[in-house]
Motif scaffolding. Structure first.
Motif, PDB file in Angstrom:
ATOM      1  N   LYS A 159       4.336   9.804  -2.657  1.00 53.06           N
ATOM      2  CA  LYS A 159       2.928  10.433  -2.156  1.00 53.06           C
ATOM      3  C   LYS A 159       3.670  11.933  -1.448  1.00 53.06           C
TER       4      LYS A 159
ATOM      5  N   GLY B 100       2.761  12.415  -7.841  1.00 51.00           N
ATOM      6  CA  GLY B 100       1.316  12.257  -7.948  1.00 51.00           C
ATOM      7  C   GLY B 100       1.233  11.183  -9.103  1.00 51.00           C
ATOM      8  N   GLU B 101      -0.149  10.377  -9.256  1.00 49.70           N
ATOM      9  CA  GLU B 101      -0.599   9.420  -9.719  1.00 49.70           C
ATOM     10  C   GLU B 101       0.212   9.003 -11.653  1.00 49.70           C
TER      11      GLU B 101
ATOM     12  N   ASP C 180       3.251  14.124  -2.437  1.00 58.91           N
ATOM     13  CA  ASP C 180       2.121  15.780  -3.498  1.00 58.91           C
ATOM     14  C   ASP C 180       1.191  15.329  -2.458  1.00 58.91           C
TER      15      ASP C 180
ATOM     16  N   GLY D 176       7.629  10.696  -4.696  1.00 66.45           N
ATOM     17  CA  GLY D 176       6.669  10.528  -5.703  1.00 66.45           C
ATOM     18  C   GLY D 176       6.144  11.524  -5.505  1.00 66.45           C
TER      19      GLY D 176
ATOM     20  N   GLN E  22      -0.348  -5.982 -11.977  1.00 68.33           N
ATOM     21  CA  GLN E  22      -0.178  -5.131 -12.463  1.00 68.33           C
ATOM     22  C   GLN E  22       1.795  -4.345 -12.528  1.00 68.33           C
TER      23      GLN E  22
ATOM     24  N   GLY F 252       0.416  -1.192  -0.212  1.00 73.12           N
ATOM     25  CA  GLY F 252       0.103   0.418  -0.034  1.00 73.12           C
ATOM     26  C   GLY F 252       1.119   1.388  -0.460  1.00 73.12           C
ATOM     27  N   THR F 253       1.795   1.214   0.172  1.00 70.24           N
ATOM     28  CA  THR F 253       2.894   2.466   0.151  1.00 70.24           C
ATOM     29  C   THR F 253       3.187   3.206  -1.315  1.00 70.24           C
ATOM     30  N   GLY F 254       3.062   1.606  -2.911  1.00 70.78           N
ATOM     31  CA  GLY F 254       3.656   2.493  -3.530  1.00 70.78           C
ATOM     32  C   GLY F 254       4.553   1.092  -3.974  1.00 70.78           C
ATOM     33  N   LYS F 255       4.700   0.554  -3.436  1.00 71.22           N
ATOM     34  CA  LYS F 255       6.035  -0.484  -4.068  1.00 71.22           C
ATOM     35  C   LYS F 255       5.930  -0.743  -5.190  1.00 71.22           C
ATOM     36  N   THR F 256       5.355  -1.733  -5.885  1.00 68.58           N
ATOM     37  CA  THR F 256       4.731  -1.819  -6.771  1.00 68.58           C
ATOM     38  C   THR F 256       4.789  -1.318  -8.285  1.00 68.58           C
ATOM     39  N   THR F 257       3.827   0.293  -7.891  1.00 62.99           N
ATOM     40  CA  THR F 257       3.985   1.003  -8.688  1.00 62.99           C
ATOM     41  C   THR F 257       5.386   2.184  -8.784  1.00 62.99           C
TER      42      THR F 257
HETATM   43  P1  GDP Z   1       2.280  -1.773  -3.123  1.00 66.73           P
HETATM   44  O1  GDP Z   1       0.928  -2.396  -2.605  1.00 66.73           O
HETATM   45  O2  GDP Z   1       3.605  -0.495  -2.309  1.00 66.73           O
HETATM   46  O3  GDP Z   1       2.736  -2.093  -4.384  1.00 66.73           O
HETATM   47  O4  GDP Z   1       1.070  -0.020  -3.323  1.00 66.73           O
HETATM   48  P2  GDP Z   1       0.547   0.334  -4.981  1.00 66.73           P
HETATM   49  O5  GDP Z   1       1.987   0.094  -6.119  1.00 66.73           O
HETATM   50  O6  GDP Z   1      -0.267  -0.420  -5.561  1.00 66.73           O
HETATM   51  O7  GDP Z   1       0.275   1.323  -5.097  1.00 66.73           O
HETATM   52  C1  GDP Z   1      -0.737   1.714  -4.328  1.00 66.73           C
HETATM   53  C2  GDP Z   1      -1.483   3.620  -4.545  1.00 66.73           C
HETATM   54  O8  GDP Z   1      -0.590   4.661  -3.861  1.00 66.73           O
HETATM   55  C3  GDP Z   1      -1.901   3.534  -5.928  1.00 66.73           C
HETATM   56  O9  GDP Z   1      -3.075   3.848  -6.308  1.00 66.73           O
HETATM   57  C4  GDP Z   1      -0.784   4.674  -6.129  1.00 66.73           C
HETATM   58  O10 GDP Z   1      -1.271   4.551  -8.026  1.00 66.73           O
HETATM   59  C5  GDP Z   1      -0.155   5.133  -5.451  1.00 66.73           C
HETATM   60  N1  GDP Z   1       0.250   5.927  -5.550  1.00 66.73           N
HETATM   61  C6  GDP Z   1       1.477   5.184  -5.247  1.00 66.73           C
HETATM   62  N2  GDP Z   1       2.890   6.244  -5.483  1.00 66.73           N
HETATM   63  C7  GDP Z   1       2.241   7.599  -5.675  1.00 66.73           C
HETATM   64  C8  GDP Z   1       2.470   9.246  -5.018  1.00 66.73           C
HETATM   65  O11 GDP Z   1       4.119   9.243  -5.386  1.00 66.73           O
HETATM   66  N3  GDP Z   1       1.964   9.729  -5.084  1.00 66.73           N
HETATM   67  C9  GDP Z   1       0.571   9.708  -5.137  1.00 66.73           C
HETATM   68  N4  GDP Z   1      -0.782  10.512  -5.285  1.00 66.73           N
HETATM   69  N5  GDP Z   1      -0.212   8.332  -5.346  1.00 66.73           N
HETATM   70  C10 GDP Z   1       0.694   6.968  -5.365  1.00 66.73           C
END
Ligand code: GDP
Length: 384
Positions: free
Chosen positions: A337, A364-365, A339, A362, A231, A195-200
């Motif tokens: 995040k 933005g999305e 932003d 990061g 993903q 949920g932290t944005g790891k995969t993204t």
């Molecule tokens: P994981 O579970 O850690 O792999 O998390 P995900 O990569 O699935 O990301 C979780 C959510 O965070 C997604 O909706 C991404 O679009 C969002 N996200 C990731 N990085 C950022 C960022 O820098 N800014 C914003 N606003 N959202 C982000």
């Protein structure tokens, strides 16, 4: 008799005339393109007369190979990382506006009494800078401004800028360490809580590297969520990068191993490995990440371990940093995040906690909203 003759003459005339007309119509038709071709003259062909002839398949070519042009046509061209923070600066300034404004407002009062210093301290603490760095900054600034006898707001501002910069660390090496040994790929392990944005982040890093013309292989070692592998694969496909994945619930270490093996076989520059981020028990996490790293290192050195932290989680993010820092040798931080929070002070706090630099942020999305972190740009955006 005369009637019969008349009938014969009329019949002959009809035949001759009919033939003539059909001949004429036939000739006119031959001058026009066949209707199917007419149908294909679309607006696009009219507006672009240079529109190339449609590619006809070569009958001798194998039919199951898509033509190369089809693949390159759909690939995206990621933005070069160099200019990204400049593009995202506005977004950074907007999110950190209240933090920066709060600091500048206190210094702009002219008289810096005890109340003012306390307010400055509160502003820094509210922005998650952390207790020790806050006290340090206030003490330094107090000494400087008193020693120089300065209360001029613009000079106070430049002193604040220097002190903030010193906290963020302008000389830390923030480059991604992704060069392997002996021609082998560099291996970047990306860890963090789900949920932290790891995969993204892994997907976006692939884009950063592709923009730098480096070849990449992705490893989907988060085998606990099929969605995570899907993903990741989608991120890879967008920029022509292959993803190695395993069966759902399979051994993450074996996926890491396979990904690096593929990277070596392909002669890739970098292998990026996404890992599972369930913060179940510390020993479970330690076992899992330790094993992934150990197994990968049978083939190539892990050149970087990036910890992804969600900037909006504050103290919780710091606790995660502590736990991960204890179980794996983190070498860089990705703060996502940024932003979505005015608490940019977490940059300072998390670096202090782990003793390693923030390397990417990061903002933005969007697919290219991950920027290499730069201390000066960050502080300037804060005080914009
Ligand atoms: P994981 O579970 O850690 O792999 O998390 P995900 O990569 O699935 O990301 C979780 C959510 O965070 C997604 O909706 C991404 O679009 C969002 N996200 C990731 N990085 C950022 C960022 O820098 N800014 C914003 N606003 N959202 C982000």
């Amino acid at each position: 008799m005369t009637t019969t003759l008349l009938l014969i003459i009329i019949a002959v005339a009809v035949v001759v005339l009919g033939g003539g007309i059909s001949l004429l119509v036939g000739r006119r038709r031959a001058e026009l393109p066949p209707p199917s071709v007419l149908d294909e003259i679309t607006e696009e062909t009219i507006e672009h007369p240079e529109h190339p002839e449609p590619h006809l398949p070569d009958e001798s070519a194998p039919v199951d190979e898509p033509p190369a042009a089809t693949t390159t046509d759909v690939l995206e061209r990621p933005e070069s990382p160099a200019g990204r923070l400049a593009r995202l600066r506005e977004r950074l300034a907007r999110s950190q506006g209240s933090f920066g404004k709060g600091l500048l407002a206190v210094l702009g009062r002219g008289t810096l009494d005890d109340d003012a210093w306390e307010d400055l301290e509160d502003t820094l603490l509210t922005a998650d800078v952390g207790v020790a760095p806050t006290q340090e900054l206030v003490a330094n600034l107090r000494a400087r401004l008193r020693a120089e006898g300065v209360v001029d707001p613009s000079l106070a501002r430049s002193a604040l800028r220097e002190e903030l910069l010193a906290l963020v660390g302008p000389s830390l090496d923030r480059r991604l360490s992704s060069t392997g040994d002996d021609g082998r790929p560099g291996v970047v392990l990306v860890v963090g809580v789900n949920g932290t944005g790891k995969t993204t982040t892994v997907g976006r890093l692939a884009r950063v590297l592709v923009a730098q013309e480096r070849s990449v292989v992705l490893g989907a070692a988060d085998t606990f969520r099929a969605a995570a592998a899907d993903q990741l694969q989608t991120w890879g496909e967008r920029v022509g990068v292959p993803t190695v994945r395993g069966p759902e619930g399979g051994d993450p270490a074996s996926v890491g191993f396979d990904a690096v093996q593929r990277g070596i076989a392909d002669g890739a520059d970098v292998v990026l490995v996404d890992t599972a981020g369930r913060l179940h028990t510390k020993s479970g996490l330690m076992d899992e990440l330790g094993k992934v790293k150990r197994v990968i290192e049978k083939q190539a050195r892990v050149t970087e371990v990036l910890l992804v932290i969600d900037a909006t989680t504050g103290q919780n993010g710091l606790t995660q940093a502590r736990v991960f820092g204890e179980v794996v040798d983190v070498t860089g931080i990705v703060l996502t995040k940024l932003d979505g929070t005015a608490k940019g002070g977490i940059v300072v706090a998390v670096q202090r906690e782990l003793g390693v630099p923030v390397k990417f942020v990061g903002l933005g999305e969007g697919a290219d909203d991950l920027a290499p972190f730069d201390a000066e740009d960050f502080v300037d955006a804060l005080l914009a």
